[in-house]
Design an enzyme around this catalytic site. Structure first.
Site, short mmCIF file in Angstrom:
data_model
loop_
_atom_site.label_atom_id
_atom_site.label_comp_id
_atom_site.label_asym_id
_atom_site.label_seq_id
_atom_site.Cartn_x
_atom_site.Cartn_y
_atom_site.Cartn_z
N HIS A 1 0.87 -1.19 0.00
CA HIS A 1 0.00 0.00 0.00
C HIS A 1 0.90 1.23 0.00
CE1 HIS A 1 -4.16 -1.61 0.62
NE2 HIS A 1 -3.43 -2.71 0.73
N CYS B 1 -8.10 -1.00 3.62
CA CYS B 1 -8.81 -2.10 4.28
C CYS B 1 -9.75 -1.53 5.35
CB CYS B 1 -7.80 -3.06 4.93
SG CYS B 1 -8.61 -4.33 5.90
N ASN C 1 -3.66 0.78 -2.51
CA ASN C 1 -2.48 0.03 -2.96
C ASN C 1 -1.66 0.92 -3.87
OD1 ASN C 1 -4.89 -1.93 -2.72
ND2 ASN C 1 -3.10 -3.25 -2.58
N1 COA Z 1 -19.66 -15.45 2.91
C1 COA Z 1 -20.89 -14.98 3.18
N2 COA Z 1 -21.46 -15.00 4.41
C2 COA Z 1 -20.72 -15.53 5.39
C3 COA Z 1 -19.44 -16.04 5.17
C4 COA Z 1 -18.90 -15.97 3.88
N3 COA Z 1 -17.68 -16.40 3.59
N4 COA Z 1 -18.95 -16.49 6.34
C5 COA Z 1 -19.90 -16.30 7.27
N5 COA Z 1 -20.96 -15.72 6.70
C6 COA Z 1 -22.20 -15.29 7.34
C7 COA Z 1 -22.79 -16.35 8.25
O1 COA Z 1 -23.63 -17.21 7.54
C8 COA Z 1 -23.53 -15.51 9.25
O2 COA Z 1 -24.74 -15.06 8.68
P1 COA Z 1 -26.05 -14.77 9.56
O3 COA Z 1 -25.68 -13.67 10.51
O4 COA Z 1 -27.07 -14.34 8.56
O5 COA Z 1 -26.35 -16.06 10.24
C9 COA Z 1 -22.63 -14.29 9.42
O6 COA Z 1 -21.88 -14.20 8.21
C10 COA Z 1 -21.70 -14.39 10.61
O7 COA Z 1 -21.02 -15.64 10.54
P2 COA Z 1 -19.96 -16.12 11.64
O8 COA Z 1 -19.49 -17.48 11.24
O9 COA Z 1 -20.57 -15.98 13.03
O10 COA Z 1 -18.78 -15.16 11.44
P3 COA Z 1 -18.29 -13.85 12.20
O11 COA Z 1 -19.41 -12.91 12.52
O12 COA Z 1 -17.37 -14.27 13.28
O13 COA Z 1 -17.45 -13.18 10.99
C11 COA Z 1 -16.20 -13.57 8.97
C12 COA Z 1 -16.35 -13.86 10.45
C13 COA Z 1 -14.88 -14.16 8.55
C14 COA Z 1 -17.34 -14.24 8.21
C15 COA Z 1 -16.27 -12.05 8.73
O14 COA Z 1 -15.46 -11.39 9.67
C16 COA Z 1 -15.80 -11.68 7.34
O15 COA Z 1 -16.46 -11.96 6.36
N6 COA Z 1 -14.66 -11.01 7.25
C17 COA Z 1 -14.08 -10.61 5.98
C18 COA Z 1 -13.21 -9.47 6.21
C19 COA Z 1 -12.63 -8.94 4.94
O16 COA Z 1 -13.08 -9.19 3.84
N7 COA Z 1 -11.59 -8.15 5.13
C20 COA Z 1 -10.92 -7.49 4.05
C21 COA Z 1 -10.05 -8.38 3.25
S1 COA Z 1 -8.58 -8.89 4.04
ZN ZN Z 2 -4.23 -4.69 0.65
#
Ligand code: COA
Ligand code: ZN
Length: 313
Positions: free
Chosen positions: A207, A238, A247
């Site tokens: 970045h 992010c 980036n």
């Molecule tokens: N795609 C879509 N939905 C998803 C999913 C996925 N990969 N993983 C989990 N979910 C949904 C679950 O079904 C749940 O839905 P509901 O509330 O309707 O039941 C909800 O998300 C929460 O799921 P949970 O397993 O309890 O996860 P969490 O709340 O602890 O969150 C992540 C964990 C990983 C799902 C979430 O933090 C996330 O998606 N992070 C991505 C961060 C990101 O993209 N960062 C930038 C790039 S590095």
């Molecule tokens: Zn990045």
């Protein structure tokens, strides 16, 4: 050493996930197609993540379903867990990108997991992907500095890199998620890693928060790295890493590498069109810092070619 450098444009994911303006899937698809037309070899097209966590990435399945099958670009999508893997496979991607962590706080903030939990999920995904014949790219987030935990011990990065190369990940990308790295630090870390692992399966992701993005690409390329992530028009940041700006811009990286004699296979005229589109669609993308010069250079080049043609005819 090869003079070919592979660029992954992460703009449609890393870039768009953090924009105030959420683009529609069809707008995101236009940007991806513009990058593909420019010959960008790898494009990170979006992510399969919780829609609550990152609303801007909703509709990645629709986008993957609409990608041109005969495109020469390889499309990858970021996933955080097995649910993301299943959704990505169902949508039809052939490559997935998993995030690993060099700090506990970043792992917790980004995916609500410990570093080890994120590693365990990635091990499971690698196993499935081998069976499904999918590529797995792993990114080591905050490899050069964390917004919460501060400086990162290079041996932590070396440990996770070694572990996933041994598990046959297709690439391990060292990510400067918040733009904290300096060129000396980049050279030292890469020199340490390449002594054991060579350069072929390593990549870098910088970045440009402190305007050292291109300098860091230079340090990495001089140290043997031939895979770089960059983002069209410098889009990015992010949502879970405070202070991270975009980036390093794809156009700046391509221009520098081509002027150094490397071959990226990317058409600069079409890349300018993709950069203009990114600016037009988001209204906030800064555009590469070399863009003004590049456009003038490309226009002069086109004029010279037209004059030469008239001379021949
Ligand atoms: N795609 C879509 N939905 C998803 C999913 C996925 N990969 N993983 C989990 N979910 C949904 C679950 O079904 C749940 O839905 P509901 O509330 O309707 O039941 C909800 O998300 C929460 O799921 P949970 O397993 O309890 O996860 P969490 O709340 O602890 O969150 C992540 C964990 C990983 C799902 C979430 O933090 C996330 O998606 N992070 C991505 C961060 C990101 O993209 N960062 C930038 C790039 S590095
Ligand atoms: Zn990045």
């Amino acid at each position: 050493m090869s003079d070919r450098v592979i660029i992954t444009d992460v703009g449609p994911r890393d870039g768009l996930q953090n924009q105030q303006k959420i683009l529609s899937p069809s707008e995101r698809l236009r940007l991806i197609n513009a990058l593909s037309k420019a010959g960008v070899p790898v494009i990170e097209v979006g992510s399969f993540v919780s829609p609550k966590a990152v609303p801007a990435m909703v509709g990645t399945d629709e986008i993957v379903g609409s990608l041109t099958a005969d495109s020469k670009s390889l499309y990858t999508a970021l996933i955080p867990n097995m649910k993301g893997y299943e959704l990505a496979v169902k949508a039809g991607v052939k490559s997935v990108t998993m995030v690993l962590y060099a700090s506990e706080s970043m792992a917790q903030k980004n995916v609500n997991m410990s570093m080890l939990q994120a590693e365990d999920v990635t091990v499971d995904i690698l196993r499935c992907a081998k069976q499904d014949e999918l590529e797995v790219i792993t990114i080591v987030s905050v490899a050069f500095g964390c917004p919460f935990d501060g400086p990162i011990d290079p041996s932590v990065v070396a440990q996770v890199t070694g572990k996933f190369l041994a598990l046959d990940a297709d690439r391990v990308v060292l990510a400067d998620t918040i733009g904290a790295a300096n060129p000396l630090q980049v050279r030292e870390l890469i020199t340490k890693l390449t002594k054991t692992h060579g350069t072929e399966k390593l990549g870098c992701h910088f970045h440009d928060t402190r305007a050292m993005g291109v300098a860091n690409v230079f340090a990495a390329v001089e140290s043997g790295i031939r895979h770089f992530d960059a983002s069209i028009a410098g889009l990015g940041g992010c949502p879970f890493a405070p202070g991270a700006t975009g980036n390093v811009a794809t156009e700046d990286v391509v221009m520098m590498l081509e002027q150094m004699g490397f071959d990226t296979g990317i058409d600069l005229n079409d890349l300018m069109a993709a950069s203009d589109l990114a600016v037009q669609l988001t209204g906030t993308a800064p555009g590469g810092r070399s863009k003004v010069w590049l456009k003038r250079y490309l226009a002069e080049q086109a004029e010279r070619e037209t004059t030469a043609q008239y001379a021949i005819n």
